[in-house]
Write an enzyme that holds these catalytic residues in place. Structure first.
Site, PDB file in Angstrom:
ATOM      1  N   TYR A 173       0.845  -1.206   0.000  1.00  9.06           N
ATOM      2  CA  TYR A 173       0.000   0.000   0.000  1.00  9.06           C
ATOM      3  C   TYR A 173       0.878   1.253   0.000  1.00  9.06           C
ATOM      4  O   TYR A 173       0.684   2.169  -0.808  1.00  9.06           O
ATOM      5  CB  TYR A 173      -0.913  -0.022   1.228  1.00  9.06           C
ATOM      6  N   LYS A 206       1.262   4.225  -2.868  1.00  7.26           N
ATOM      7  CA  LYS A 206       0.917   5.628  -2.594  1.00  7.26           C
ATOM      8  C   LYS A 206       2.150   6.541  -2.737  1.00  7.26           C
ATOM      9  O   LYS A 206       2.004   7.705  -3.139  1.00  7.26           O
ATOM     10  CB  LYS A 206       0.289   5.754  -1.202  1.00  7.26           C
TER      11      LYS A 206
HETATM   12  P1  NDP Z   1     -13.583   2.807   0.577  1.00  7.39           P
HETATM   13  O1  NDP Z   1     -13.173   1.387   0.635  1.00  7.39           O
HETATM   14  O2  NDP Z   1     -14.753   3.256   1.391  1.00  7.39           O
HETATM   15  O3  NDP Z   1     -13.886   3.202  -0.943  1.00  7.39           O
HETATM   16  C1  NDP Z   1     -12.987   2.859  -1.953  1.00  7.39           C
HETATM   17  C2  NDP Z   1     -13.613   3.190  -3.289  1.00  7.39           C
HETATM   18  O4  NDP Z   1     -12.697   2.793  -4.317  1.00  7.39           O
HETATM   19  C3  NDP Z   1     -14.903   2.411  -3.516  1.00  7.39           C
HETATM   20  O5  NDP Z   1     -15.834   3.204  -4.205  1.00  7.39           O
HETATM   21  C4  NDP Z   1     -14.444   1.255  -4.382  1.00  7.39           C
HETATM   22  O6  NDP Z   1     -15.522   0.780  -5.155  1.00  7.39           O
HETATM   23  C5  NDP Z   1     -13.375   1.946  -5.223  1.00  7.39           C
HETATM   24  N1  NDP Z   1     -12.468   1.006  -5.850  1.00  7.39           N
HETATM   25  C6  NDP Z   1     -11.670   0.075  -5.259  1.00  7.39           C
HETATM   26  N2  NDP Z   1     -11.012  -0.635  -6.186  1.00  7.39           N
HETATM   27  C7  NDP Z   1     -11.397  -0.133  -7.399  1.00  7.39           C
HETATM   28  C8  NDP Z   1     -11.082  -0.445  -8.740  1.00  7.39           C
HETATM   29  N3  NDP Z   1     -10.228  -1.438  -9.052  1.00  7.39           N
HETATM   30  N4  NDP Z   1     -11.645   0.264  -9.725  1.00  7.39           N
HETATM   31  C9  NDP Z   1     -12.520   1.264  -9.440  1.00  7.39           C
HETATM   32  N5  NDP Z   1     -12.872   1.604  -8.193  1.00  7.39           N
HETATM   33  C10 NDP Z   1     -12.318   0.904  -7.182  1.00  7.39           C
HETATM   34  O7  NDP Z   1     -12.303   3.643   0.913  1.00  7.39           O
HETATM   35  P2  NDP Z   1     -12.043   5.196   1.241  1.00  7.39           P
HETATM   36  O8  NDP Z   1     -13.163   6.029   0.787  1.00  7.39           O
HETATM   37  O9  NDP Z   1     -11.597   5.266   2.628  1.00  7.39           O
HETATM   38  O10 NDP Z   1     -10.746   5.425   0.317  1.00  7.39           O
HETATM   39  C11 NDP Z   1     -10.713   6.260  -0.800  1.00  7.39           C
HETATM   40  C12 NDP Z   1      -9.258   6.596  -1.093  1.00  7.39           C
HETATM   41  O11 NDP Z   1      -8.696   7.254   0.032  1.00  7.39           O
HETATM   42  C13 NDP Z   1      -8.364   5.398  -1.378  1.00  7.39           C
HETATM   43  O12 NDP Z   1      -7.487   5.680  -2.428  1.00  7.39           O
HETATM   44  C14 NDP Z   1      -7.608   5.218  -0.083  1.00  7.39           C
HETATM   45  O13 NDP Z   1      -6.353   4.590  -0.273  1.00  7.39           O
HETATM   46  C15 NDP Z   1      -7.466   6.649   0.367  1.00  7.39           C
HETATM   47  N6  NDP Z   1      -7.219   6.802   1.788  1.00  7.39           N
HETATM   48  C16 NDP Z   1      -8.107   6.308   2.710  1.00  7.39           C
HETATM   49  C17 NDP Z   1      -7.828   6.404   4.057  1.00  7.39           C
HETATM   50  C18 NDP Z   1      -8.751   5.858   5.097  1.00  7.39           C
HETATM   51  O14 NDP Z   1      -8.361   5.845   6.275  1.00  7.39           O
HETATM   52  N7  NDP Z   1      -9.962   5.426   4.776  1.00  7.39           N
HETATM   53  C19 NDP Z   1      -6.592   7.049   4.528  1.00  7.39           C
HETATM   54  C20 NDP Z   1      -5.740   7.545   3.481  1.00  7.39           C
HETATM   55  C21 NDP Z   1      -6.055   7.410   2.168  1.00  7.39           C
HETATM   56  P3  NDP Z   1     -15.645  -0.716  -5.718  1.00  7.39           P
HETATM   57  O15 NDP Z   1     -15.112  -1.632  -4.657  1.00  7.39           O
HETATM   58  O16 NDP Z   1     -17.096  -0.826  -5.984  1.00  7.39           O
HETATM   59  O17 NDP Z   1     -14.842  -0.726  -6.982  1.00  7.39           O
END
Ligand code: NDP
Length: 260
Positions: A156, A160
């Protein structure tokens, strides 16, 4: 209305941070395209945005790690709105943990493929229309794990860190074209991703969920999770005209846990 007349494409917009960004942009007048793999989630967010904000909103299923899926989604967005997106939010991401010696090839590849390749594919697909119009915004939702390491998240963190390198290089490449490129680096955010992290800590260490969550919160000097809306508020600034002088940056929204 800070985004009136703009078209925004939000990857991973079906829940969590992406969902909050879609709503924040729509409330400022943007037309919104919500994409991710789970049709029901992106459909619900697009419908919610239309209902609440009265803007144009569409959804498309897309796996950002699949270059052809990205091309199809971008084509549908351009067809629906009559042109390509002005604002791209590369938010789709996955996060799993494992000691590096037990990080198998599939785990490693999955993180690079979704978090880094996906950001690259979408950026490459979005940029030509932005450059042609002389205006564009690319906002990459990276992580504080893009700036610093931590045990058990080698894949991860590597993905990033890669997003930050991509952000900085593309920002310089298009600096004279009216396009800004920035990264947001959240700490732990109150979304499903953090819920899964709590579950993993619970399963692997035997701690209670409440204890695991307390430990996660205590990593922030503010001793709390960030909200998706706080991340969306920064995305809105970067997307707006007020953010035009900010480019090539990686801005933390983490309660002060990382100070660079
Ligand atoms: P969630 O798991 O709630 O949401 C992730 C989103 O990404 C979902 O809509 C998922 O939809 C989508 N996604 C995952 N894989 C794919 C793919 N291959 N193609 C298209 N869409 C995809 O996570 P967060 O909202 O927390 O995270 C959003 C971003 O923020 C990420 O990049 C994460 O790394 C980053 N982040 C989050 C943190 C946290 O603590 N939550 C901290 C720091 C960064 P689906 O599975 O339907 O495709």
């Amino acid at each position: 209305m800070r985004l009136e007349g703009k078209i925004a494409l939000v990857t991973g917009g079906g829940r969590g941070i992406g969902r909050a960004v879609a709503f924040a942009f729509a409330r400022e007048g943007a037309s919104v395209a919500v994409v991710a793999r789970t049709a029901g989630e992106v459909e619900r967010v697009a419908a919610g945005v239309r209902g609440e904000c009265g803007v144009r909103a569409m959804h498309a299923t897309c796996d950002v790690s699949d270059v052809e899926s990205v091309a199809r989604a971008f084509a549908v967005v351009a067809e629906t709105f009559g042109r390509g997106a002005d604002i791209l939010v590369n938010n789709a991401g996955i996060a799993e943990s494992a000691p590096v010696t037990r990080t198998d090839d599939a785990h490693w590849r999955r993180h690079l493929a979704v978090n880094l390749d996906g950001t690259f594919y979408c950026t490459r697909a979005a940029l030509p229309a932005m450059i042609e119009r002389g205006w564009g915004r690319i906002i990459n939702v990276a992580s504080i794990a893009g700036k610093t390491g931590a045990p058990y998240i080698a894949a991860y963190a590597a993905s990033k860190h890669g997003v930050l390198g991509l952000t900085r290089s593309v920002a310089l490449e298009v600096a004279l074209k009216g396009v800004t490129v920035n990264a947001i680096c959240p700490g732990y955010v109150d979304t499903d991703m953090t819920t899964h992290a709590v579950e993993q800590i619970e399963a692997k260490t035997g701690r209670t969920a409440a204890d695991a969550l307390d430990r996660i919160k205590s990593m922030s000097p503010q001793n709390r999770l960030v909200t998706p809306e706080e991340v969306a508020a920064l995305a809105l600034l970067l997307a707006s005209e007020d953010g035009r002088g900010i480019t090539g940056q990686a801005i933390n929204v983490d309660g002060g846990s990382v100070l660079f």
